[in-house]
Structures are given as structure tokens and as C-alpha cells.
Design a protein around this motif. Structure first.
Motif, mmCIF file in Angstrom:
data_model
loop_
_atom_site.group_PDB
_atom_site.id
_atom_site.type_symbol
_atom_site.label_atom_id
_atom_site.label_comp_id
_atom_site.label_asym_id
_atom_site.label_seq_id
_atom_site.Cartn_x
_atom_site.Cartn_y
_atom_site.Cartn_z
ATOM 1 N N THR A 106 0.855 -1.188 0.000
ATOM 2 C CA THR A 106 0.000 0.000 0.000
ATOM 3 C C THR A 106 0.891 1.238 0.000
ATOM 4 O O THR A 106 2.112 1.120 0.100
ATOM 5 C CB THR A 106 -0.884 0.039 1.261
ATOM 6 O OG1 THR A 106 -0.046 0.380 2.379
ATOM 7 C CG2 THR A 106 -1.533 -1.319 1.515
ATOM 8 N N ILE A 107 0.262 2.372 -0.073
ATOM 9 C CA ILE A 107 1.079 3.593 -0.050
ATOM 10 C C ILE A 107 1.841 3.706 1.264
ATOM 11 O O ILE A 107 2.902 4.315 1.307
ATOM 12 C CB ILE A 107 0.226 4.863 -0.267
ATOM 13 C CG1 ILE A 107 -0.975 4.875 0.661
ATOM 14 C CG2 ILE A 107 -0.201 4.997 -1.702
ATOM 15 C CD1 ILE A 107 -1.721 6.189 0.615
ATOM 16 N N HIS A 108 1.324 3.114 2.296
ATOM 17 C CA HIS A 108 2.031 3.175 3.573
ATOM 18 C C HIS A 108 3.346 2.417 3.523
ATOM 19 O O HIS A 108 4.351 2.852 4.094
ATOM 20 C CB HIS A 108 1.147 2.616 4.693
ATOM 21 C CG HIS A 108 -0.015 3.512 4.994
ATOM 22 N ND1 HIS A 108 -1.277 3.271 4.512
ATOM 23 C CD2 HIS A 108 -0.085 4.662 5.695
ATOM 24 C CE1 HIS A 108 -2.093 4.239 4.913
ATOM 25 N NE2 HIS A 108 -1.397 5.099 5.642
ATOM 26 N N ASP A 109 3.322 1.293 2.836
ATOM 27 C CA ASP A 109 4.551 0.515 2.699
ATOM 28 C C ASP A 109 5.605 1.327 1.952
ATOM 29 O O ASP A 109 6.772 1.340 2.322
ATOM 30 C CB ASP A 109 4.270 -0.788 1.951
ATOM 31 C CG ASP A 109 3.274 -1.657 2.709
ATOM 32 O OD1 ASP A 109 3.385 -1.713 3.949
ATOM 33 O OD2 ASP A 109 2.382 -2.247 2.078
ATOM 34 N N ILE A 110 5.156 1.971 0.907
ATOM 35 C CA ILE A 110 6.084 2.799 0.133
ATOM 36 C C ILE A 110 6.619 3.917 1.013
ATOM 37 O O ILE A 110 7.822 4.225 1.013
ATOM 38 C CB ILE A 110 5.373 3.398 -1.101
ATOM 39 C CG1 ILE A 110 4.828 2.274 -1.981
ATOM 40 C CG2 ILE A 110 6.322 4.283 -1.889
ATOM 41 C CD1 ILE A 110 4.045 2.761 -3.175
ATOM 42 N N ALA A 111 5.720 4.530 1.768
ATOM 43 C CA ALA A 111 6.110 5.640 2.638
ATOM 44 C C ALA A 111 7.170 5.195 3.647
ATOM 45 O O ALA A 111 8.193 5.862 3.829
ATOM 46 C CB ALA A 111 4.882 6.175 3.371
ATOM 47 N N ARG A 112 6.924 4.067 4.265
ATOM 48 C CA ARG A 112 7.858 3.552 5.263
ATOM 49 C C ARG A 112 9.225 3.338 4.638
ATOM 50 O O ARG A 112 10.246 3.737 5.170
ATOM 51 C CB ARG A 112 7.318 2.244 5.837
ATOM 52 C CG ARG A 112 7.909 1.918 7.209
ATOM 53 C CD ARG A 112 7.219 0.708 7.821
ATOM 54 N NE ARG A 112 5.747 0.816 7.706
ATOM 55 C CZ ARG A 112 4.982 -0.051 7.063
ATOM 56 N NH1 ARG A 112 5.517 -1.095 6.454
ATOM 57 N NH2 ARG A 112 3.673 0.113 7.018
ATOM 58 N N LYS B 122 7.894 6.988 -7.432
ATOM 59 C CA LYS B 122 7.390 6.104 -8.489
ATOM 60 C C LYS B 122 8.309 4.910 -8.691
ATOM 61 O O LYS B 122 7.844 3.792 -8.955
ATOM 62 C CB LYS B 122 7.211 6.887 -9.791
ATOM 63 C CG LYS B 122 5.963 7.763 -9.753
ATOM 64 C CD LYS B 122 5.712 8.498 -11.049
ATOM 65 C CE LYS B 122 4.470 9.371 -10.923
ATOM 66 N NZ LYS B 122 4.348 10.348 -12.017
ATOM 67 N N ALA B 123 9.604 5.166 -8.580
ATOM 68 C CA ALA B 123 10.560 4.075 -8.755
ATOM 69 C C ALA B 123 10.331 2.995 -7.695
ATOM 70 O O ALA B 123 10.225 1.802 -8.004
ATOM 71 C CB ALA B 123 11.985 4.611 -8.669
ATOM 72 N N VAL B 124 10.232 3.435 -6.450
ATOM 73 C CA VAL B 124 10.011 2.470 -5.370
ATOM 74 C C VAL B 124 8.687 1.736 -5.559
ATOM 75 O O VAL B 124 8.609 0.512 -5.403
ATOM 76 C CB VAL B 124 10.036 3.184 -3.997
ATOM 77 C CG1 VAL B 124 9.682 2.205 -2.890
ATOM 78 C CG2 VAL B 124 11.405 3.791 -3.754
ATOM 79 N N ALA B 125 7.658 2.507 -5.916
ATOM 80 C CA ALA B 125 6.346 1.896 -6.134
ATOM 81 C C ALA B 125 6.460 0.772 -7.160
ATOM 82 O O ALA B 125 5.963 -0.342 -6.953
ATOM 83 C CB ALA B 125 5.347 2.950 -6.601
ATOM 84 N N ASP B 126 7.115 1.086 -8.246
ATOM 85 C CA ASP B 126 7.291 0.069 -9.295
ATOM 86 C C ASP B 126 8.022 -1.150 -8.763
ATOM 87 O O ASP B 126 7.594 -2.286 -8.977
ATOM 88 C CB ASP B 126 8.091 0.661 -10.468
ATOM 89 C CG ASP B 126 7.167 1.316 -11.478
ATOM 90 O OD1 ASP B 126 5.943 1.357 -11.207
ATOM 91 O OD2 ASP B 126 7.659 1.792 -12.508
#
Lengths: 345, 345
Positions: A8-14, A42-46
Motif C-alpha cells: 500500500t502507499i504506507h509501505d512505500i512511505a515507510r 514512483k521508482a520504489v512503487a514500481d
DNA sequence: CTGAAAGCGCTAACAC
DNA sequence: GTGTTAGCGCTTTCAG
């Protein structure tokens, strides 16, 4: 839905030691986020294989991004073409299309429409079932201000966007064409008169006769539900008249075909002895022998227009309604072509 | 979605001075709620015009109640019949069906499948595009354990539920039928061989020749994409051979028709001089003249079966996969009927 | 430019 | 049998 924990976006945020809101903004291309962080996020999200959860975002935004479409029968060429058109523009605009078929049953239509309502479609595109007579289920959409668009079979008493074909004109042109071809006694096989489409086709036919000074003989007009069997029956009935017709305008291609087959078997030559025209330009009308003259209804375009209309309503909340009348196209083929004059008119 | 404030379970709760969870439970028929309170709650809900917000419930339950279906083209009779079948059982089981078409383009297919994924469909039913060659987008579903069912055009390398037609048998029976009718040099117009369906049809054809001791002449087999134009071209090519065929098994009805029209124009009598058979039993094949012998594929049933399969997977999480092979039906019509012997075999 | 906090509407432990 | 509480994953004020 999968059971493993989707990122989720939280994982990316962390992962990046930033806040979820920043991630959300970055992913939505909010201009307030610097290009650098956007790229990073975006890179991390990917890399994490992140996919936005539209369910959550829809809930938050109170918008489902879904357009409902209900048709009498999905596997009828005209309707599937309309669906195809709707899908075409809806998809490009980021909407999902959810479909249902009423099987031309009022009861199923009511169920479906309610279900579309609780499922929170952003708008509904519908062609009503043949025998639907009460329209409360649709008025519900109007009351709640959920965009509603009728196509082909519209409900006159409900004020909303409608996109129909000029059936009157279609009936008129087909009849004019038969007159031009030198036919003298033109019969008509009509569909249920509570449906505007069939009603208009018949009136176009009557008007063409009138304008050409041809006597309108009511005994030459039959009304039924336009199934294949209805076509055969109609042929029997019409040809056993004292003074039978020398041309028949059929309310659809299905009856035109069955009627034609019946007449051919009885030894009539088509178009020499009897001229036949259909309506709708079903795929088979072009390839049967003799090929059937007919009126083309632009199904795909209707679908596209319907989708455009409803998306505009969904996104702008405008409150003015329009009825778009698409032109029909007269397609002259063998079944009515005696080589006389040219196109209609 | 409408903007006026729709009533929520909280509004109902406030009205009755109870908690929202009780309302939720009552509305979901939880047995822990007494009948009396249930009735009371439902009455109030009705009077307030309450409609559950499926978006919220779906988010909470991590289940969208949506089944995605992607087909090459919606307005092709076979595919719309499958959709119709899917809709039929999905609707009854409480699922929405969302559709998309790939237009037989691999690129669009990939986009669509990704979009279905982010839109959290509970399962995906798909018939792949003609030239899709990389299947990572579909493997994604497998990896995430989202139920996936192929119909008609399946991907051999992906292990999942499949529901196909016995194309080999269809090709075999059609060829056997031609042999029974006394045809000696039987050609075949095949579709892209990377698609299992067309590959199998061709092999059924070859096997039938072999079993009947007929020499398999590769020069009588053409491969293309089976459009109407391909049919005409194939006819030209085949008939200009040193030793042309006296019967042609076409990979679909479309080419059977265009090929037939071409041959008829060239003066060949069908089925006397040349026999023709198609595949799929498109509606037109029955009504053209001469009518076209073909193999019927049960589209509607395929759709029903596919929906049943996927719903079972969604609800039981079972992990065994099956391939259901539906029988085909040989339909003998005028285009290949010289009155010899009976059915195939 | 970024973070904290609240809430979309519903459900499900967990209490009592 | 019913209430309390937390949270599904996201967006969006409001602050800074």
C-alpha cells in the motif's frame, strides 16, 4: 481478490521514510510535489509492484468509475455493437463498463437496475425491455441525479439524454425506395406499437405513401413481435389476401429473411414479383441470397455517443438534456432492386 | 454517484438509538440478532431509502464481487454469446461482470488485463488476442492467486482452468464428413498456428486423412488470419494449383463464405464441383445460399461453465485445475451435402 | 513542498 | 444479543 498482502502507499512511505500523503500525491501527479521526490516514489512503487487500490480510492472519492449498461440481449449484433462502442470510449476515459441483460423481461430489468443502483454505478446506459411498462426503477436514477442515458428504445415520459435512430425517416426512405422501384401495393410488417421505434417506422411508411399519393390500405399492415416465425406467418397471411402486396417492408431483418424464404419456396421471384426490405442491417442481410435491402443503424457510434454523453454528465453535472437522433442509411440490395431510378427521393 | 447525502447505517442507528454494528448485522441477517430488532431495523432502512454501499463493504471485505471478462471483439456472435452465458450465471451468484475488448491487439490486451488487476476483479475470464505472444500480464494473476479461466483460446504454458472446444475432433469430423461425401482432394484453410484452436483443427484434419488412407498433400494447406479477404485470396491460390482441391475445410465461417462466393462467381457449382465447410456456426452460415456446413461451438454454455468454474475458485480457494473440453456438433448443410451416406463416421 | 490527522461506509474481533 | 473499537487503503483539509 488476492490474500497476500499487497503493498500500500504506507509501505512505500515507510520504505522512503516519508508520509503516506506525500506518496499519494506523488502517485496522483500533484504539482505540489517536487519532480525529484516524485521520481523516487514512483521508482520504489514500481519495484514493490504497487498497484493502487481503486476500491479504497473510489470509496474516498464517492465515485465508482463504473458505467452500467443494460441491454435486452447481449448476443444480438446491434446490441453487442453498442456495447462495443460504449466500452471503446469508456475505457479510454478511465471507466469500467459493467453489463447486464434483461432478456427483454421487465422483471429482470427492474432487478438489474436496482442492483446497478446499489452497486453505485456513476451512470446508466439502457435500452428498455420490450414489455417494460412501469418505469419507477428508472425514475429512481433521475430522482437521485445519477446520469441516465437511453439508447434506441427510450422512455418518452422520462426526461433525460436519449440517443436514438431516426426510425420515422428510416421507414419513410425505405418506402419511398420501394415506390421508386415501381412497386404498387406495399405492405408492412410492424413490431409492437408501444415501442417508439416500431411506431415511428410505421408512421414513416404511412407518410411516404401519403406523399406519393398512394392509398394506405390498413389490411396490408400486420403487427407482431417480429420473430422468425412471425415472418413466415405474416407471409402466409399477406399473400392469401384478396389483393396481395407486391412489396413488403419488414420491421426487422429477421422477419425479412424468413418471409423471403417462405415466398421463394412458394415460387415467387424476388425482387421481380415481390420486393422485400428489412431494417437494422444485420450481418446476414448482406450475405444471404438474394441480399436484403435494409436500413443501417449505427450501433457502434450510438454506443460511443452514449458513453460520451454520460461521461460528460458525470463529470460536469450539467442539467440540460438532449436527444440525439442519428441518421440512418438506406442500403439497397438485391431483394428490392429492379434497376429502376436511383437512390431514394 | 449521487451527491446528496445517502443514508448510511449510522443514520439508521441514530434513528433507533442503537449501534451501527447492530444495524450492519441485522442487514446481513446475522443470526445473533433477534428477529424483532431485525424487522425493526429493516423497516427503518426501507423507510429511509437505505442502500448498502458496496464500495465500502467491498473494501472492508477485500472482495469486489466483480468478474472481469476480456474478449477479442464484443460484437462477434460467438464471443457475445459467451459473455451472455457468463453474465447469466454471474448475475445469479451476485457478481457483476465487467467487460473489455482487446480488438485482438496484444498491446491493448496487456493494458486491459492490468487495469482489471488494479480494479481488483475477483477473477478473470479471458480468450487471448490472436497475436499475443508474451503472457507475463496473465502470469501476474496466477502469481497473485487471483482465479483465472481461459476459454476457447487458452495459453498452454499457463496452468489454470480452461474451457475449450474439442477442435481436434471438430477438424476430424468435418474432414471425415467430406471424405464420406466422396471428395478426393480436400484442402484446408487454417488460422494462425500459434493458437491452439487452429493448430488442433488442422491436426484433426490431417488425422482424418491418415485414418482414411488419403495422402496428405501439404500444398493444399494454407495458413492466414482468416479474414474475409483471406478467404478470397485463398480460393484464388488453391484453384490455380496444378491439381486443385475438390473440397475445402475452412478455419472459420467467414472465410468459408467469402471463398464460396468467389468460387460461385467463377462458375463452380457447390457442392457438386467443390465442397465447402466452415467452423463456428455463425448465424449467417445457416441462412446463406447454399447454406454452409460447419461445426457448432456452444458459446453460451462455455460462458456459463467458465463463470461457474471461476466462482467456485473464488469462493473455495481450491487449487486444482481442470480443462473442460466441450463437444462440438457437426452441422451438415448444403455446401457439402452430395447426398452420400449419412452423418460422419 | 511535506506531514498529521480525520474520515469515506462498512465489518469483525473482542468485550460484556 | 448488543456495543465499542479499530481499521480496510486512500485522499484531503489544515498546519507548518
Amino acid at each position: 481478490m488476492n490474500k497476500n498482502t499487497e503493498p500500500t502507499i504506507h509501505d512505500i512511505a515507510r520504505e522512503l521514510n516519508i508520509s503516506a500523503s506525500t506518496v499519494s500525491r506523488a502517485l496522483n501527479n500533484n504539482p505540489r510535489i517536487s519532480l525529484k521526490t516524485k521520481e523516487k516514489i514512483k521508482a520504489v512503487a514500481d519495484s514493490m509492484g504497487y498497484r493502487p487500490n481503486t476500491l479504497a480510492s473510489n470509496l474516498r472519492n464517492k465515485k465508482s468509475n463504473r458505467i452500467g449498461i443494460v441491454v435486452p440481449l447481449i448476443n444480438r449484433h446491434f446490441f453487442s455493437s453498442v456495447i462495443s462502442g460504449v466500452e471503446d470510449v469508456a475505457y479510454k476515459a478511465g471507466y469500467n463498463v459493467v453489463i447486464s441483460q434483461s432478456n427483454d423481461l421487465a422483471s429482470k430489468e427492474i432487478e438489474i437496475v436496482h442492483s446497478m443502483f446499489t452497486n453505485r454505478v456513476d451512470g446508466l446506459i439502457i435500452s428498455i425491455a420490450m414489455q417494460t411498462e412501469n418505469f419507477d426503477h428508472l425514475k429512481l436514477f433521475r430522482k437521485k441525479h445519477i446520469p441516465l442515458v437511453f439508447f434506441d428504445r427510450a422512455v418518452p415520459e422520462i426526461e433525460t439524454d436519449k440517443i436514438v435512430v431516426d426510425d420515422f425517416d428510416g421507414g419513410f426512405r425505405v418506402t419511398q425506395h420501394l415506390i421508386n422501384q415501381g412497386y404498387k401495393r406495399i405492405g408492412h410488417l410492424a413490431g409492437p406499437q408501444n415501442l417508439r421505434t416500431y411506431f415511428d417506422r410505421k408512421n414513416g411508411y404511412i407518410e411516404a405513401l401519403k406523399q406519393n399519393g398512394v392509398f394506405y390500405d390498413e389490411s396490408l399492415v400486420l403487427v407482431n413481435t417480429l420473430t422468425s416465425e412471425d415472418g413466415t406467418l405474416a407471409a402466409q397471411q399477406l399473400m392469401s389476401l384478396q389483393n396481395p402486396p407486391d412489396a413488403i417492408f419488414c420491421g426487422n431483418d429477421t422477419t425479412a429473411l424468413s418471409l423471403m424464404i417462405y415466398l421463394r419456396d412458394k415460387g415467387f421471384r424476388i425482387p421481380q414479383d415481390i420486393g422485400i426490405v428489412g431494417f437494422s442491417n444485420e450481418p446476414f442481410s448482406k450475405v444471404v441470397s438474394p441480399s436484403i435491402s435494409t436500413i443501417a443503424q449505427p450501433g457502434f457510434e450510438m454506443g460511443q455517443k452514449a458513453a460520451e454523453l454520460i461521461i460528460r454528465k458525470i463529470e460536469n453535472q450539467e442539467r440540460t438534456y438532449q436527444t440525439i437522433v442519428l441518421p440512418t442509411e438506406l442500403i439497397i440490395r438485391e431483394s428490392s432492386d429492379r434497376g429502376k431510378s436511383g437512390q431514394s427521393q
